[in-house]
Write an enzyme that holds these catalytic residues in place. Structure first.
Site, mmCIF file in Angstrom:
data_model
loop_
_atom_site.group_PDB
_atom_site.id
_atom_site.type_symbol
_atom_site.label_atom_id
_atom_site.label_comp_id
_atom_site.label_asym_id
_atom_site.label_seq_id
_atom_site.Cartn_x
_atom_site.Cartn_y
_atom_site.Cartn_z
ATOM 1 N N GLN A 21 0.805 -1.222 0.000
ATOM 2 C CA GLN A 21 0.000 0.000 0.000
ATOM 3 C C GLN A 21 0.839 1.274 0.000
ATOM 4 O OE1 GLN A 21 -2.688 -1.696 3.304
ATOM 5 N NE2 GLN A 21 -4.080 -0.444 2.124
ATOM 6 N N HIS A 121 0.976 -9.193 4.339
ATOM 7 C CA HIS A 121 -0.188 -8.309 4.191
ATOM 8 C C HIS A 121 -0.587 -8.337 2.708
ATOM 9 C CE1 HIS A 121 -2.331 -4.803 6.374
ATOM 10 N NE2 HIS A 121 -2.946 -4.971 5.230
ATOM 11 N N ASN A 165 -1.784 -10.881 8.148
ATOM 12 C CA ASN A 165 -2.804 -9.862 8.331
ATOM 13 C C ASN A 165 -4.097 -10.321 7.665
ATOM 14 O OD1 ASN A 165 -3.666 -6.992 8.986
ATOM 15 N ND2 ASN A 165 -4.187 -7.167 6.804
ATOM 16 N N GLU A 166 -5.139 -10.428 8.465
ATOM 17 C CA GLU A 166 -6.483 -10.664 7.961
ATOM 18 C C GLU A 166 -6.572 -11.787 6.917
ATOM 19 O OE1 GLU A 166 -8.319 -6.995 6.750
ATOM 20 O OE2 GLU A 166 -7.961 -6.021 8.669
ATOM 21 N N GLU A 359 -5.421 -2.465 13.983
ATOM 22 C CA GLU A 359 -5.923 -1.543 12.954
ATOM 23 C C GLU A 359 -7.277 -1.011 13.392
ATOM 24 O OE1 GLU A 359 -6.237 -2.818 8.866
ATOM 25 O OE2 GLU A 359 -4.290 -3.819 8.952
ATOM 26 N N GLU A 413 -5.480 1.910 -1.485
ATOM 27 C CA GLU A 413 -6.496 1.194 -0.711
ATOM 28 C C GLU A 413 -7.082 0.036 -1.540
ATOM 29 O OE1 GLU A 413 -7.154 1.079 2.553
ATOM 30 O OE2 GLU A 413 -8.539 -0.462 1.886
ATOM 31 N N TRP A 414 -6.198 -0.895 -1.939
ATOM 32 C CA TRP A 414 -6.578 -2.143 -2.585
ATOM 33 C C TRP A 414 -7.521 -1.883 -3.781
ATOM 34 C CZ3 TRP A 414 -2.819 -4.909 -1.032
ATOM 35 C CH2 TRP A 414 -2.363 -4.819 0.285
HETATM 36 C C1 FCB Z 1 -7.936 -3.584 6.358
HETATM 37 C C2 FCB Z 1 -6.585 -3.859 5.737
HETATM 38 C C3 FCB Z 1 -5.773 -2.612 5.494
HETATM 39 C C4 FCB Z 1 -6.626 -1.485 5.004
HETATM 40 C C5 FCB Z 1 -7.805 -1.270 5.901
HETATM 41 C C6 FCB Z 1 -8.665 -0.100 5.527
HETATM 42 O O1 FCB Z 1 -8.812 -4.612 6.053
HETATM 43 O O2 FCB Z 1 -5.847 -4.719 6.556
HETATM 44 O O3 FCB Z 1 -4.740 -2.941 4.618
HETATM 45 O O4 FCB Z 1 -7.008 -1.730 3.708
HETATM 46 O O5 FCB Z 1 -8.587 -2.431 5.921
#
Ligand code: FCB
EC number: 3.2.1.21
Length: 467
Positions: A21, A121, A165-166, A359, A413-414
């Site tokens: 990012q 990530h 991460n997630e 986060e 933002e992805w």
């Molecule tokens: C989370 C992600 C992060 C970012 C936030 C807004 O899901 O881990 O990278 O995109 O959302």
């Protein structure tokens, strides 16, 4: 002092980012392509055709960004290492890639900023995707090798390690509904990928432990399910199972929840992926859990328990997701700080493990005014409310050790590209100028005082914004 809510001494304050990012420099110094480079090149995959090719140019400007952290008085910084920078083909170390993180860590330590390192990530080396990516069971071994390589290089200076991460996003959005890289749309495949994420987490955690790591974690994203009518409890249960407990229970050593296994049986994706011994590997004890929280999800039951949900999570049936309620953020997420309190209190009891909010943050329509200031009152208020929510959870007995704001910088933002801005610091992507937003100064002051203004007390951006 009256009018403010003090956090426990030693509470960890910081800001978070992720490699893809912010770094840019995607072809620099031998970095290999990641699944996000490839995905972003697919027409229509990312808003505005954007990619992380330049992003915040952090690869070149990392010193300036570490200075920013220092200016904000951040004691902690959560960042991720890019697997394709460190191992361009996924398996062979690239000395130049490792050297970058060496320099970054040293720059942080020089300014007394404690690094919190996330190994993954979402930027999988494309070379590994070509071998099946997270659908291929061997990924667990590849990830553990990578984790070991990074730890061998940085473990003398980095104490806090987060494996994934997630995994929810990377498995379900990446392989289920295809809105994230690598863009696979197959719910059965997503379940397999999810299991392999957890297995990889476990194998990496074992490798890190063997290397002497003493502060290990995973960062999971939680969305508490809310129903107005208690009669909708089964919708809450179903959503919570696939969104939250799918990942949490196995890492706690509880295996996959029985109700989840029953709910997902019709897809036949999870069970065939599990082999003897996997759940023991996934259960490697952790020292803390990273809690990523943005918003709750409103749910309602459907009369027919086999009717597919309108929510595109693998195998979800018998419930619907309702529209979020105002106030919303730019990404359409409901602002509901009370859910963060409830979540932390519940998780603390459920996990008996220290928690760190790894986060939390929000995107709002920021404007740089004529004086070059970003008066992001919405975000100041968002942070104040959510920090009070964390404080309330601690008061109620939750063992919360820290809070890391998402994000230090506006960034890629992805799938939304450069639209939503989450930063404490505004980034002008045309010239890379950074401006600390009012929320950045506010957060700096909270961290310095180790306290947040109580409700009804003035929430000022912090003295330095007025300079
Ligand atoms: C989370 C992600 C992060 C970012 C936030 C807004 O899901 O881990 O990278 O995109 O959302």
């Amino acid at each position: 002092m009256t009018g403010e809510l003090a956090f426990p001494s030693g509470f960890l304050w910081g800001a978070a980012t992720a490699a893809y990012q912010i770094e840019g420099a995607t072809a620099e110094d031998g970095r290999g392509p990641s699944i996000w480079d490839v995905f972003a090149a697919v027409p229509g995959a990312v808003e505005g055709g954007a990619s992380g090719a330049t992003a915040c140019d952090h690869y070149r400007r990392y010193r300036e960004d570490v200075d920013l952290l220092s200016t904000l008085g951040m004691p902690t910084y959560r960042f991720s290492t890019a697997w394709p920078r460190i191992m361009p083909d996924g398996r062979t170390p690239n000395p130049a890639g490792l050297a970058f993180y060496d320099r970054l860590v040293d720059a942080l330590l020089d300014r007394d900023i404690t690094p919190v390192l996330t190994l993954y990530h979402w930027d999988l080396p494309q070379a590994l995707q070509e071998r099946g990516g997270w659908v291929e069971r061997d990924i667990a071994l590849w990830f553990a090798e990578y984790a070991g390589t990074v730890h061998t290089r940085l473990g003398d200076r980095v104490k806090h390690w987060t494996t994934l991460n997630e995994p929810f996003c990377s498995a379900f959005l990446g392989y289920g509904n295809g809105v994230h890289a690598p863009g696979v749309k197959n719910p059965r495949t997503a379940l397999r990928a999810a299991h392999h994420h957890l297995l990889a987490h476990g194998q990496a955690a074992q490798a890190l432990r063997a290397g002497g790591a003493t502060s290990l974690s995973i960062a999971l994203n939680f969305s508490p399910a809310l129903a107005d009518d208690p009669a909708d409890h089964d919708a809450v249960r179903r959503f919570d199972a696939v969104h939250n407990r799918f990942f949490l229970d196995p890492v706690l050593g509880r295996g996959y929840p029985a109700d989840l296994r029953a709910d997902l049986a019709h897809l036949d994706g999870l069970e065939p992926a599990i082999r003897d011994g996997d759940l023991d590997v996934i259960a490697e004890p952790l020292d803390w859990i990273g809690v990523n929280y943005y918003a709750p999800t409103r749910v309602v039951s459907l009369a027919d328990p086999t009717e597919p949900s309108n929510c595109p999570l693998p195998g979800l049936r018998g419930m619907s997701v309702l529209p979020p309620r105002a106030p919303l953020t730019v990404t359409g997420w409901e602002q509901h700080p009370a859910s963060l309190t409830d979540l932390l209190v519940h998780l603390s009891e459920y996990t008996r493990t220290p928690l760190v909010v790894a986060e939390n943050g929000a995107a709002f329509p920021d404007v740089v005014d004529e004086g070059g200031r970003v008066r992001d009152d919405d975000r100041v208020r968002y942070f104040a409310e959510h920090l009070r929510a964390v404080h309330a959870a601690i008061e109620a007995g939750a063992d919360v050790r820290g809070y890391l704001a998402w994000s230090l910088l506006d960034n890629f933002e992805w799938a939304w590209g450069y639209g939503p801005r989450f930063g404490l610091v505004h980034v002008d992507f045309a010239c890379q100028r950074r401006i600390v937003k009012d929320s950045g100064w506010f957060f700096a002051e909270v961290a310095a005082r180790n306290a947040v203004p109580a409700e009804g007390h003035p929430v000022t951006p912090g003295r330095r914004a007025d300079r």
